[in-house]
Scaffold this motif. Structure first.
Motif, PDB file in Angstrom:
ATOM      1  N   PHE A  29      -1.207  -6.334   9.624  1.00 36.35           N
ATOM      2  CA  PHE A  29      -0.990  -7.203   8.472  1.00 36.35           C
ATOM      3  C   PHE A  29      -1.687  -6.647   7.238  1.00 36.35           C
ATOM      4  N   LEU A  30      -2.832  -6.011   7.449  1.00 39.14           N
ATOM      5  CA  LEU A  30      -3.529  -5.367   6.331  1.00 39.14           C
ATOM      6  C   LEU A  30      -2.646  -4.293   5.699  1.00 39.14           C
ATOM      7  N   THR A  31      -1.959  -3.529   6.528  1.00 36.04           N
ATOM      8  CA  THR A  31      -1.084  -2.494   5.974  1.00 36.04           C
ATOM      9  C   THR A  31       0.137  -3.116   5.299  1.00 36.04           C
ATOM     10  N   LEU A  32       0.602  -4.277   5.784  1.00 37.47           N
ATOM     11  CA  LEU A  32       1.703  -4.964   5.105  1.00 37.47           C
ATOM     12  C   LEU A  32       1.282  -5.368   3.697  1.00 37.47           C
ATOM     13  N   LEU A  33       0.082  -5.891   3.568  1.00 35.46           N
ATOM     14  CA  LEU A  33      -0.404  -6.288   2.249  1.00 35.46           C
ATOM     15  C   LEU A  33      -0.478  -5.089   1.305  1.00 35.46           C
ATOM     16  N   VAL A  34      -1.018  -3.983   1.811  1.00 33.03           N
ATOM     17  CA  VAL A  34      -1.096  -2.764   0.999  1.00 33.03           C
ATOM     18  C   VAL A  34       0.306  -2.271   0.657  1.00 33.03           C
ATOM     19  N   GLU A  35       1.195  -2.274   1.641  1.00 33.67           N
ATOM     20  CA  GLU A  35       2.557  -1.806   1.427  1.00 33.67           C
ATOM     21  C   GLU A  35       3.279  -2.670   0.389  1.00 33.67           C
ATOM     22  N   ASN A  36       3.168  -3.988   0.503  1.00 33.19           N
ATOM     23  CA  ASN A  36       3.822  -4.873  -0.472  1.00 33.19           C
ATOM     24  C   ASN A  36       3.239  -4.685  -1.871  1.00 33.19           C
ATOM     25  N   MET A  37       1.929  -4.486  -1.951  1.00 30.98           N
ATOM     26  CA  MET A  37       1.306  -4.255  -3.249  1.00 30.98           C
ATOM     27  C   MET A  37       1.817  -2.948  -3.876  1.00 30.98           C
ATOM     28  N   LEU A  38       1.887  -1.891  -3.065  1.00 32.84           N
ATOM     29  CA  LEU A  38       2.377  -0.610  -3.569  1.00 32.84           C
ATOM     30  C   LEU A  38       3.865  -0.677  -3.922  1.00 32.84           C
ATOM     31  N   LEU A  39       4.658  -1.384  -3.111  1.00 28.66           N
ATOM     32  CA  LEU A  39       6.072  -1.562  -3.442  1.00 28.66           C
ATOM     33  C   LEU A  39       6.229  -2.298  -4.770  1.00 28.66           C
ATOM     34  N   LEU A  47       5.379   0.152  -7.548  1.00 26.04           N
ATOM     35  CA  LEU A  47       6.413   1.166  -7.758  1.00 26.04           C
ATOM     36  C   LEU A  47       7.723   0.575  -8.293  1.00 26.04           C
ATOM     37  N   ILE A  48       8.133  -0.555  -7.743  1.00 24.40           N
ATOM     38  CA  ILE A  48       9.433  -1.131  -8.115  1.00 24.40           C
ATOM     39  C   ILE A  48       9.352  -1.944  -9.408  1.00 24.40           C
ATOM     40  N   SER A  49       8.412  -2.854  -9.466  1.00 24.99           N
ATOM     41  CA  SER A  49       8.343  -3.758 -10.615  1.00 24.99           C
ATOM     42  C   SER A  49       7.661  -3.147 -11.835  1.00 24.99           C
ATOM     43  N   ARG A  50       6.713  -2.287 -11.624  1.00 27.00           N
ATOM     44  CA  ARG A  50       5.964  -1.731 -12.753  1.00 27.00           C
ATOM     45  C   ARG A  50       6.367  -0.315 -13.130  1.00 27.00           C
ATOM     46  N   MET A  51       6.847   0.466 -12.154  1.00 30.54           N
ATOM     47  CA  MET A  51       7.184   1.866 -12.432  1.00 30.54           C
ATOM     48  C   MET A  51       8.689   2.119 -12.351  1.00 30.54           C
ATOM     49  N   ASP A  52       9.450   1.051 -12.128  1.00 32.99           N
ATOM     50  CA  ASP A  52      10.912   1.101 -12.136  1.00 32.99           C
ATOM     51  C   ASP A  52      11.502   2.090 -11.118  1.00 32.99           C
ATOM     52  N   ILE A  89       8.113   6.446  -0.179  1.00 30.31           N
ATOM     53  CA  ILE A  89       6.826   6.892  -0.725  1.00 30.31           C
ATOM     54  C   ILE A  89       5.678   6.119  -0.094  1.00 30.31           C
ATOM     55  N   VAL A  90       5.824   4.820  -0.021  1.00 30.17           N
ATOM     56  CA  VAL A  90       4.768   3.947   0.506  1.00 30.17           C
ATOM     57  C   VAL A  90       4.538   4.196   1.997  1.00 30.17           C
ATOM     58  N   SER A  91       5.566   4.602   2.707  1.00 28.93           N
ATOM     59  CA  SER A  91       5.450   4.830   4.151  1.00 28.93           C
ATOM     60  C   SER A  91       4.418   5.890   4.504  1.00 28.93           C
ATOM     61  N   VAL A  92       4.233   6.870   3.663  1.00 22.18           N
ATOM     62  CA  VAL A  92       3.230   7.905   3.929  1.00 22.18           C
ATOM     63  C   VAL A  92       1.854   7.271   4.078  1.00 22.18           C
ATOM     64  N   VAL A  93       1.519   6.369   3.174  1.00 22.38           N
ATOM     65  CA  VAL A  93       0.227   5.681   3.222  1.00 22.38           C
ATOM     66  C   VAL A  93       0.120   4.822   4.473  1.00 22.38           C
ATOM     67  N   THR A  94       1.164   4.074   4.795  1.00 23.18           N
ATOM     68  CA  THR A  94       1.078   3.148   5.917  1.00 23.18           C
ATOM     69  C   THR A  94       1.064   3.858   7.269  1.00 23.18           C
TER      70      THR A  94
END
Length: 130
Positions: free
Chosen positions: A77-87, A90-95, A104-109
């Motif tokens: 669940f900790l990785t889900l939180l990190v993954e959702n934050m990074l998504l 990337l999606i909402s702020r970096m388009d 991209i996020v999968s590498v971290v998780t």
């Protein structure tokens, strides 16, 4: 040799788990589910897949299933939180498009999940000789 086999089986099971995750994510996006909801639902399917494969095939755990699964899901669940934050970043702020952002996020998780599994959930108990 044992460590090499464990890493190889972890990578293979991770590939299967990642496939489940991506298929669910892509399918839910195709149904116009918002990306964070799609990612969270895909995470749930991937966690169940990962737990079964890691327990049986990678780490050969003999611990009690219910408590081990609860610990596994809690740490993941900790990785889900990190993954959702990074998504979101990337999606909402970096388009970034939703699916490339997921890649991209999968590498971290993937790295984070291996460390959590190896040294947390499926850690071997120390054997004492006395």
């Amino acid at each position: 040799m044992k460590m090499k086999r464990e890493l190889i089986t972890y990578l293979i099971s991770g590939g299967v788990t990642t496939g489940v995750n991506y298929l669910l994510y892509a399918g839910l996006l195709a149904l116009h589910i918002p990306y964070l909801a799609a990612n969270s639902a895909a995470w749930a399917g991937a966690v169940l897949t990962a737990y079964a494969l890691n327990r049986q095939w990678v780490f050969h755990s003999k611990k009690h299933i219910a408590s081990e699964l609860a610990s596994f899901a809690a740490l993941r669940f900790l990785t889900l939180l990190v993954e959702n934050m990074l998504l979101w970043l990337l999606i909402s702020r970096m388009d970034t498009a939703a699916f490339p952002a997921k890649l991209i996020v999968s590498v971290v998780t993937v790295v984070g999940n291996y460390v959590l599994c190896k040294f947390g959930i499926f850690r071997k108990e120390a054997v004492t000789h006395g």
